[in-house]
Design a protein around this motif. Structure first.
Motif, PDB file in Angstrom:
ATOM      1  N   GLN A 448       0.807  -1.223   0.000  1.00 25.23           N
ATOM      2  CA  GLN A 448       0.000   0.000   0.000  1.00 25.23           C
ATOM      3  C   GLN A 448       0.843   1.277   0.000  1.00 25.23           C
ATOM      4  N   VAL A 449       2.145   1.142   0.179  1.00 24.56           N
ATOM      5  CA  VAL A 449       3.021   2.318   0.260  1.00 24.56           C
ATOM      6  C   VAL A 449       3.034   3.079  -1.060  1.00 24.56           C
ATOM      7  N   ASN A 450       2.772   4.391  -0.977  1.00 23.40           N
ATOM      8  CA  ASN A 450       2.827   5.228  -2.185  1.00 23.40           C
ATOM      9  C   ASN A 450       3.705   6.466  -2.040  1.00 23.40           C
ATOM     10  N   VAL A 451       4.303   6.642  -0.847  1.00 24.65           N
ATOM     11  CA  VAL A 451       5.245   7.748  -0.621  1.00 24.65           C
ATOM     12  C   VAL A 451       6.483   7.174   0.054  1.00 24.65           C
ATOM     13  N   ILE A 452       7.653   7.427  -0.523  1.00 21.59           N
ATOM     14  CA  ILE A 452       8.894   6.866   0.013  1.00 21.59           C
ATOM     15  C   ILE A 452       9.901   7.983   0.272  1.00 21.59           C
ATOM     16  N   TYR A 453      10.452   7.988   1.487  1.00 20.75           N
ATOM     17  CA  TYR A 453      11.492   8.948   1.852  1.00 20.75           C
ATOM     18  C   TYR A 453      12.823   8.201   1.957  1.00 20.75           C
ATOM     19  N   PRO A 454      13.750   8.414   1.025  1.00 22.01           N
ATOM     20  CA  PRO A 454      15.091   7.832   1.159  1.00 22.01           C
ATOM     21  C   PRO A 454      15.900   8.659   2.169  1.00 22.01           C
ATOM     22  N   VAL A 455      16.369   8.012   3.231  1.00 20.38           N
ATOM     23  CA  VAL A 455      17.072   8.712   4.307  1.00 20.38           C
ATOM     24  C   VAL A 455      18.456   8.100   4.495  1.00 20.38           C
ATOM     25  N   ARG A 490       4.367   5.403  -7.310  1.00 18.73           N
ATOM     26  CA  ARG A 490       4.904   5.777  -5.994  1.00 18.73           C
ATOM     27  C   ARG A 490       5.693   7.079  -6.086  1.00 18.73           C
ATOM     28  N   PHE A 491       5.457   7.973  -5.103  1.00 14.73           N
ATOM     29  CA  PHE A 491       6.236   9.213  -5.025  1.00 14.73           C
ATOM     30  C   PHE A 491       7.514   8.933  -4.244  1.00 14.73           C
ATOM     31  N   ILE A 492       8.643   9.215  -4.846  1.00 12.83           N
ATOM     32  CA  ILE A 492       9.936   9.036  -4.179  1.00 12.83           C
ATOM     33  C   ILE A 492      10.540  10.413  -3.961  1.00 12.83           C
ATOM     34  N   SER A 493      10.696  10.789  -2.720  1.00 14.78           N
ATOM     35  CA  SER A 493      11.192  12.133  -2.408  1.00 14.78           C
ATOM     36  C   SER A 493      12.681  12.249  -2.710  1.00 14.78           C
ATOM     37  N   ILE A 494      13.171  13.463  -2.631  1.00 12.92           N
ATOM     38  CA  ILE A 494      14.614  13.659  -2.718  1.00 12.92           C
ATOM     39  C   ILE A 494      15.270  12.966  -1.524  1.00 12.92           C
TER      40      ILE A 494
END
Length: 565
Positions: A448-455, A490-494
């Protein structure tokens, strides 16, 4: 050339430069000679004047009033032509001008110890005359000039910010004693619970003449606390234990004189390890509170290694450590990830997120190659976290080659598609796993994940220099452009560079629910100008500035390890 030493932030979190005054800005054209100036000055006069002045700005680097007070006092000593030059320079830069900064103060201490002549400590003799004050200002401004002239302006804003800020990033902020004590307490407790590391700890404590690690931290913290307001400390001659402990960090001028010049890396390294200047009557001068904080935690890995080598302690496999990196890599894997970062994220976010899975758990359940260090989900938003306990090489920090710096950064925290993948590249691999359903057996709602924050969690402040995150964003954008629409909608942030000290300082507020880390990341992305502003600076200005450690936060971080009073 715009002479930038550090940055402060306005309400919009965008950096505003503070300008360091150089020799020519006050005294006009001329080469100047630091050694020639200091040879004619008594060491004690120079050191007391410089350290007293520096202490007034050390914990308020961004406040203009302390800097302006120093410059106003200097104007009273200067003769009319030089005073006019300084007035003009300050007006030109709207009084966003500094003379004192940690980098130049450290160099002034080194040069003074190397060239100044001896004079016994006497409070009646340490105040400089007007002429001496002018000569000290000349030498200090020459220190500023040298690092200013080494800075390089690039063709675009992110590159320029990187080249200006990276060389001064270590001492741009005063060191965080709370974070250092937290990390140290976790490291020492980890050592006590691990037989191999307990052996390392035992020889370290023996070498530094203390009974246990709490005494070690306590002695350093007491010294640090004193150094907040006073650069000089006097020890009673009968206090043998303190004198013995101080001897570990006391400067020997003969060693200073053997180092050819400040540009030799051994110069700063010597001051890092020896920050106390001894005088008669049990008086010591503290070069910088920052160097004390370093010995609470940051320097421990080097100090442990030295003790291990000195005593011939072997690894668990019966072999000695060949070189320092072999030891620090093992410590990073054994401690920094498993015993520091994992528990910190867990205690900060437990009950505030839906799922936390660490790398060890993935390993135990069959995912043991390229697994995320941490997988943290709240609703349909997911953090994929890589932990990088990496020191930023000092010679790279001071490099004049933008390309060399970028290649170094990318090779460590944003390497893709070249193998082995690193940092953001590893996160890309795990986003692909997510898209392929490989995390479904660990988390039933992973699909169900549609927003991902690479940290990317880092342990060296250099990775939080202005411009570093922007360069990573640029590289990450190229990577994502080449990948295309491989990961669907999916939205992948900076990518976000989160330094461990900022996480420590946010941890209590996160645990109480006063702050939400996902929301913080969302706000940061909206305001960071494509990564121009570091997450460290953003979080400090928005959430941490002027916060005081409360009894509740102290208990949260330290439990009952340290007494409350």
């Amino acid at each position: 050339m715009r002479q930038k030493n550090m940055t402060s932030t306005q309400d919009n979190i965008f950096p505003k430069a503070l300008v360091a005054v150089s020799y020519s800005d006050i005294f006009g054209k001329g080469d100047g000679d630091i050694a020639g100036i200091l040879k004619e000055l008594p060491m004690i006069v120079v050191l007391s004047y410089v350290l007293k002045s520096h202490l007034t700005i050390h914990f308020s680097m961004y406040a203009r009033d302390p800097h302006n007070k120093i410059l106003d006092e200097l104007c009273q000593d200067l003769y009319k032509p030089e005073r006019t030059n300084l007035y003009r320079f300050r007006k030109q830069h709207d009084n966003h001008v500094i003379l004192y900064n940690t980098d130049s103060t450290l160099r002034m201490c080194f040069e003074t110890l190397k060239f100044g002549y001896d004079l016994d400590h006497d409070d009646n003799q340490i105040t400089p005359t007007r002429e001496e004050a002018i000569e000290i200002a000349k030498a200090y401004a020459l220190c500023n000039r040298d690092w200013i002239e080494s800075q390089k302006i690039e063709s675009d804003v992110p590159a320029t910010m990187l080249m200006l800020d990276l060389p001064v990033s270590e001492f741009k902020f005063h060191k965080d004693v709370k974070a250092a004590m937290y990390k140290a307490s976790q490291l020492f407790q980890f050592c006590k619970a691990n037989q191999v590391y307990d052996n390392y700890l035992a020889v370290f404590l023996e070498d530094y003449g203390v009974n246990d690690w709490i005494e070690y931290i306590g002695r350093l913290f007491t010294l640090f606390h004193h150094s907040i307001n006073k650069f000089a400390i006097q020890v009673n001659s009968k206090d043998v234990d303190t004198i013995k402990f101080f001897s570990n960090f006391t400067i020997n001028r003969d060693w200073i004189r053997k180092i050819d010049n400040w540009n030799n890396p051994e110069a700063l390294q010597y001051l890092r390890n020896h920050f106390l200047i001894p005088f008669t009557n049990g008086i010591y001068y503290v070069i910088s509170p920052d160097l004390i904080v370093d010995k609470i935690y940051q320097g421990l890995k080097f100090m442990f290694f030295d003790s291990i080598q000195r005593h011939g302690i072997l690894q668990q496999n019966g072999k000695p450590f060949d070189k320092l990196p072999q030891f620090t890599d093992k410590l990073g894997k054994d401690f920094s990830e498993i015993a520091l970062a994992y528990p910190l994220f867990t205690k900060s976010l437990s009950g505030r997120v839906d799922r936390i899975i660490n790398g060890a758990t993935f390993n135990q359940n069959g995912l043991n190659e390229g697994e995320p260090d941490l997988y943290i989900r709240l609703g349909k938003s997911l953090m994929l976290i890589e932990i990088k306990d990496l020191l930023f090489k000092r010679e790279i920090q001071s490099s004049s080659s933008h390309a060399e710096i970028i290649n170094y950064i990318n090779s460590r925290i944003c390497k893709y598609p070249e193998k082995p993948h690193k940092g953001f590249g590893q996160i890309i691999d795990n986003i692909e796993r997510l898209a392929n359903g490989e995390f479904d057996k660990f988390d039933s709602d992973a699909s169900q994940v549609n927003v991902i924050y690479p940290v990317i969690v880092t342990t060296d402040n250099a990775y939080s220099a202005f411009g570093v995150n922007a360069e990573i964003v640029k590289k990450a954008s190229e990577i994502m452009s080449n990948i295309g629409n491989k990961f669907g909608r999916r939205f992948i942030s900076i990518p976000i560079i989160l330094d461990i000290d900022t996480l420590i300082n946010l941890s209590y507020l996160l645990s109480t629910g006063e702050l939400n880390l996902f929301q913080i990341f969302k706000d940061y992305i909206l305001q960071c100008r494509g990564g121009l502003i570091s997450f460290k600076a953003f979080a400090y200005e928005r959430y941490l500035k002027n916060r005081v450690l409360t009894r509740e936060e102290s208990k949260f971080l330290f439990g009952t390890v340290f007494p409350e009073e």
